[in-house]
Scaffold this active site. Structure first.
Site, mmCIF file in Angstrom:
data_model
loop_
_atom_site.group_PDB
_atom_site.id
_atom_site.type_symbol
_atom_site.label_atom_id
_atom_site.label_comp_id
_atom_site.label_asym_id
_atom_site.label_seq_id
_atom_site.Cartn_x
_atom_site.Cartn_y
_atom_site.Cartn_z
ATOM 1 N N LYS A 178 5.752 8.784 -40.621
ATOM 2 C CA LYS A 178 6.811 8.420 -38.855
ATOM 3 C C LYS A 178 7.984 9.418 -39.058
ATOM 4 O O LYS A 178 8.356 9.569 -37.932
ATOM 5 C CB LYS A 178 6.194 7.093 -39.354
ATOM 6 C CG LYS A 178 7.350 6.407 -40.463
ATOM 7 C CD LYS A 178 7.198 4.431 -40.761
ATOM 8 C CE LYS A 178 8.235 4.677 -41.069
ATOM 9 N NZ LYS A 178 9.425 4.324 -41.091
ATOM 10 N N THR A 179 8.406 9.437 -40.373
ATOM 11 C CA THR A 179 10.474 9.960 -40.485
ATOM 12 C C THR A 179 9.804 11.225 -40.014
ATOM 13 O O THR A 179 11.195 11.788 -39.150
ATOM 14 C CB THR A 179 11.037 9.135 -41.828
ATOM 15 O OG1 THR A 179 10.755 8.221 -42.056
ATOM 16 C CG2 THR A 179 12.454 9.979 -41.734
ATOM 17 N N ARG A 216 2.484 1.600 -51.840
ATOM 18 C CA ARG A 216 4.573 2.048 -52.441
ATOM 19 C C ARG A 216 3.975 3.373 -53.505
ATOM 20 O O ARG A 216 4.828 4.380 -53.821
ATOM 21 C CB ARG A 216 4.962 1.096 -53.517
ATOM 22 C CG ARG A 216 5.318 0.526 -52.063
ATOM 23 C CD ARG A 216 6.201 0.653 -51.029
ATOM 24 N NE ARG A 216 4.708 0.346 -49.852
ATOM 25 C CZ ARG A 216 5.600 0.981 -49.260
ATOM 26 N NH1 ARG A 216 6.447 1.593 -48.129
ATOM 27 N NH2 ARG A 216 4.259 1.287 -47.894
ATOM 28 N N GLN A 262 2.287 -3.720 -42.433
ATOM 29 C CA GLN A 262 3.606 -3.562 -43.063
ATOM 30 C C GLN A 262 4.007 -4.564 -42.181
ATOM 31 O O GLN A 262 5.555 -4.564 -42.544
ATOM 32 C CB GLN A 262 4.185 -2.406 -43.018
ATOM 33 C CG GLN A 262 2.837 -1.308 -43.777
ATOM 34 C CD GLN A 262 4.007 0.258 -43.992
ATOM 35 O OE1 GLN A 262 4.663 0.367 -45.288
ATOM 36 N NE2 GLN A 262 3.224 1.238 -43.488
ATOM 37 N N ASP A 269 12.836 2.565 -35.087
ATOM 38 C CA ASP A 269 11.338 2.848 -36.327
ATOM 39 C C ASP A 269 11.229 1.294 -37.201
ATOM 40 O O ASP A 269 11.909 0.687 -36.884
ATOM 41 C CB ASP A 269 12.402 3.761 -37.580
ATOM 42 C CG ASP A 269 11.766 4.054 -38.922
ATOM 43 O OD1 ASP A 269 10.347 3.849 -38.648
ATOM 44 O OD2 ASP A 269 12.169 4.457 -39.960
ATOM 45 N N GLU A 270 10.348 1.448 -38.198
ATOM 46 C CA GLU A 270 9.787 0.543 -38.480
ATOM 47 C C GLU A 270 10.008 -0.846 -37.125
ATOM 48 O O GLU A 270 10.295 -1.995 -37.836
ATOM 49 C CB GLU A 270 10.512 -0.172 -39.424
ATOM 50 C CG GLU A 270 10.446 0.887 -40.541
ATOM 51 C CD GLU A 270 9.746 0.766 -41.584
ATOM 52 O OE1 GLU A 270 8.565 0.406 -41.177
ATOM 53 O OE2 GLU A 270 10.318 1.280 -42.287
#
Length: 741
Positions: free
Chosen positions: A46-47, A623, A262, A231-232
């Site tokens: 995503k980044t 993770r 998430q 973002d997020e």
């Protein structure tokens, strides 16, 4: 007329912004105009999408300063900024990249005057907020045991997350706690306003207010930020949603990237509706789903997909990868929490010996901070290096907060909490009674206590000054006058010295060096922290002294605990599942995988909370890059029932992906246990154990009276008014209440 981005093929030929992207990422990057929702599963890049999208906008003629990219931590913002520069070069330096609070801070500093505030203000963190709540309760003659100040602080923060003013909150308040909070909320805001201070919730709310109430500001920011990327997005609260909506109202060029799977911060105000209802809020939105995972092995993703697929409500997506199958997920069955720590360490040692896994690439995760105790004790005893995310952060250490209080009291003389923190440090004979008298006098004059002590010293030092009528005793007046001289001296130095030098001057001029030298515990460590603080302030030396001071104080207020994570440390990282979001490690240990712990017992009677626990398990699993281990204990002390059952999340994972690293039935003298399956929780009694009006005793809160209670699906819950601790809501299985009548 605003210039639109170029979209012709000629500009694509020299555009590196889509190099190396998969088809879904490329679709998201090439969508330039209008609203866009990108569902980005864990580890799907995503980044990369956000940074390449910024690069494409610049390549197609958008000025860097017209792009706003918002995320949640300084760490993420810095990483994003560095990646953009790698793609675009120094021209990307003009892109506005930062956190929500950082961006709102810029708006407040520039436009706060539009709604009646000054541009120099203090930012109150959670500790300051708690002190302000207690001050408000004191002003209302409300004993601190009436309600929990911490609970009130959290409730006020939740209200601000919804942009609810004190008046709006009071109108909808129901029950004793909310009605009491409403009164405190009104007074709390007055405490902040008189101190020229804002808390984190205020920063978003006031920025929204400026955009709504000032046509000039709204027009300016619509022209300034023509393209917005968030973002997020699943972690945004309603106030942040309104902030984004107000900024995007002029053009609709808003791209949000996130993953509803998430969304794990509802307790912090995050509203999953923001991402799930984006298409309703922006009807013209395009939607792209990123499902190719670049982080984890096939087995790890298979486990993650199975766990998250049990959610009742989610945007459909399935992670996949080109990586190899990888090793099976390791299971560790322990006798109790101490045995769990020992067994996890044994696996760590084996990994280090057999596969040369570096300690810095290993993470031990847990549901509650209290679980770190067994690991910490073992690691300290055996000399195993570790770093604890979520421990006392640098900016929360006493000596650091003391020095920052002096700096804030200089930068903002109306900051009451900072003034009162430093007023008697070191001891000057200024106690609680003197401070109360000073506050009363300040209210009568309209000045702040910090301003009054400066005035007192000026009067005392002026040879022709007329004796003023001061409502203070002689000793108190002398002490406050001397403090005023100190503050005036610091005021002068603050206009002359860069921040790092000012910190050194504060320590010397105030006598705080004696406080550090005479510390009975760790004077060297405390001195090192002050020296480190001065060093951290050094990067503001390029600014005019007062400007550098304000910038440094604002940054210190906005640092989060993840920002302090030392990625290059040769130590095992220990952290909660919540703190792990956004991070990744080669090897992950998910510990405490038991019913009543993970999922937490508080979620057992609340479907929404249980869904969030499942998303939290998904975050923990994803993770891991290469190896994932999960541990559970058959017995655990501290909370819930002592006999434990494996977590239902373990039962969701197909058995072909699991292998035991250690089983208790292989140990002599221990009975065999069944393979891991999802376990049903122990059922609560069908009738109440404690009646209304019954006297009870709690080992921490003392004696109290049962106000109400109910039998839930898995436990009995009671509300008790304790004599010293106020109103508490307790689960009977966890509280160990003793009936007194």
């Amino acid at each position: 007329m605003q210039r639109q981005p170029q979209t012709d093929e000629r500009s694509d030929r020299d555009d590196p912004s889509t190099d190396g992207l998969n088809p879904q990422q490329r679709t998201a990057v090439e969508h330039l105009v209008g609203p866009l929702l990108v569902f980005a599963g864990a580890g799907t890049g995503k980044t990369r999408v956000i940074t390449h999208r910024v690069a494409r906008l610049i390549a197609h003629g958008v000025a860097p300063w017209q792009i706003l990219a918002v995320t949640f931590t300084n760490k993420a913002a810095n990483e994003m900024r560095e990646r953009i520069i790698d793609l675009v070069g120094l021209a990307a330096g003009g892109v506005n990249v930062g956190t929500f609070h950082g961006q709102c801070l810029r708006i407040l500093r520039r436009d706060f005057h539009r709604i009646g505030w000054e541009s120099d203000f203090s930012i109150y963190d959670a500790t300051d907020q708690l002190r302000a709540v207690k001050q408000a309760m004191s002003d209302l003659d409300m004993p601190l045991n009436t309600v929990s100040p911490q609970a009130v602080r959290n409730e006020i923060s939740r209200a601000k997350d919804e942009l609810a003013t004190p008046h709006e909150y009071a109108e909808r308040a129901e029950g004793f706690f909310q009605e009491t909070t409403a009164s405190i909320y009104h007074r709390y805001q007055r405490v902040l306003r008189s101190a020229q201070a804002v808390d984190f919730g205020d920063m978003i709310a006031y920025a929204v207010q400026i955009l709504r109430e000032s046509p000039e500001a709204r027009t300016a920011y619509h022209g300034r930020f023509r393209f917005i990327l968030v973002d997020e997005y699943q972690d945004t609260n309603r106030a942040q949603y309104y902030f984004v909506r107000e900024l995007a109202a002029g053009h609709g060029n808003v791209c949000v990237v996130g993953d509803d799977d998430q969304s794990i911060y509802s307790w912090r105000g995050a509203d999953i509706r923001n991402i799930l209802e984006f298409e309703d809020q922006f009807p013209a939105a395009s939607v792209v789903r990123l499902e190719r995972n670049y982080r984890s092995t096939k087995r790890i993703l298979a486990a993650a997909n199975e766990v998250i697929s049990k959610l009742a409500t989610r945007a459909p997506k399935t992670l996949w990868t080109d990586r190899a199958d990888g090793d099976a997920l390791g299971l560790v069955e322990a006798f109790d929490e101490d045995d769990e720590a020992q067994q996890v360490l044994e696996v760590v040692r084996k990994l280090s010996a057999d596969h040369q896994v570096a300690r810095r690439d290993i993470a031990i995760m847990y549901r509650t901070n209290a679980q770190s105790r067994a690991f910490e004790e073992l690691f300290v005893r055996l000399g195993v290096p570790y770093q604890l995310v979520g421990a006392t952060e640098f900016y929360n250490r006493k000596e650091v907060r003391d020095v920052l209080a002096y700096l804030r009291a200089v930068a903002n003389p109306r900051d009451l909490l900072s003034f009162e923190r430093m007023a008697n440090v070191p001891r000057r004979g200024i106690g609680a009674t003197t401070l109360k008298s000073l506050r009363t006098w300040a209210e009568q004059t309209g000045l702040a206590p910090g301003e009054l002590v400066r005035w007192l010293s000026q009067q005392a030092d002026a040879p022709d000054a007329v004796e003023a009528d001061v409502p203070l005793g002689g000793r108190a007046r002398r002490a406050l006058t001397e403090l005023g001289r100190v503050m005036r001296k610091l005021d002068t130095l603050a206009s002359e010295l860069p921040v790092g030098s000012l910190i050194n001057a504060v320590v010397q001029e105030t006598g705080y060096d004696d406080v550090l030298d005479n510390d009975p515990d760790r004077p060297e460590e405390r001195w090192e922290n002050v020296v480190e603080l001065a060093a951290a302030a050094g990067k503001y030396d390029e600014f005019e002294p007062r400007e550098g001071l304000q910038r440094f104080l604002y940054e210190a207020a906005l640092v989060s605990e993840v920002d302090n994570l030392a990625e290059q440390s040769e130590a095992i990282t220990m952290l909660t599942y919540h703190a792990a979001k956004g991070l990744e490690f080669g090897v992950v240990f998910m510990t405490g995988m038991e019913e009543e712990l993970f999922p937490h017992i508080r979620s057992h009677d609340d479907p929404d909370q249980m869904e969030e626990e499942r998303r939290l398990a998904y975050v923990g699993i994803t993770r891991a890059r290469d190896r994932l281990f999960m541990s559970y204990a058959r017995f655990r002390s501290g909370w819930g029932t002592p006999v434990r059952f494996p977590s239902r999340f373990l039962g969701d994972i197909p058995r072909e992906h699991l292998v035991y690293e250690r089983r208790l039935d292989e140990q002599p003298g221990l009975p065999p246990v069944a393979p891991v399956t999802a376990q049903a929780e122990p059922q609560a009694p069908t009738e109440r154990t404690f009646r209304d009006g019954q006297k009870v005793r709690h080992r921490v809160f003392g004696e109290g009276l049962v106000v109400s209670g109910k039998v839930t699906r898995f436990d009995e819950e009671v509300t008790v008014m304790f004599e010293g601790a106020g109103l508490k809501h307790l689960a009977v299985n966890m509280a160990n209440l003793e009936a007194l009548n």
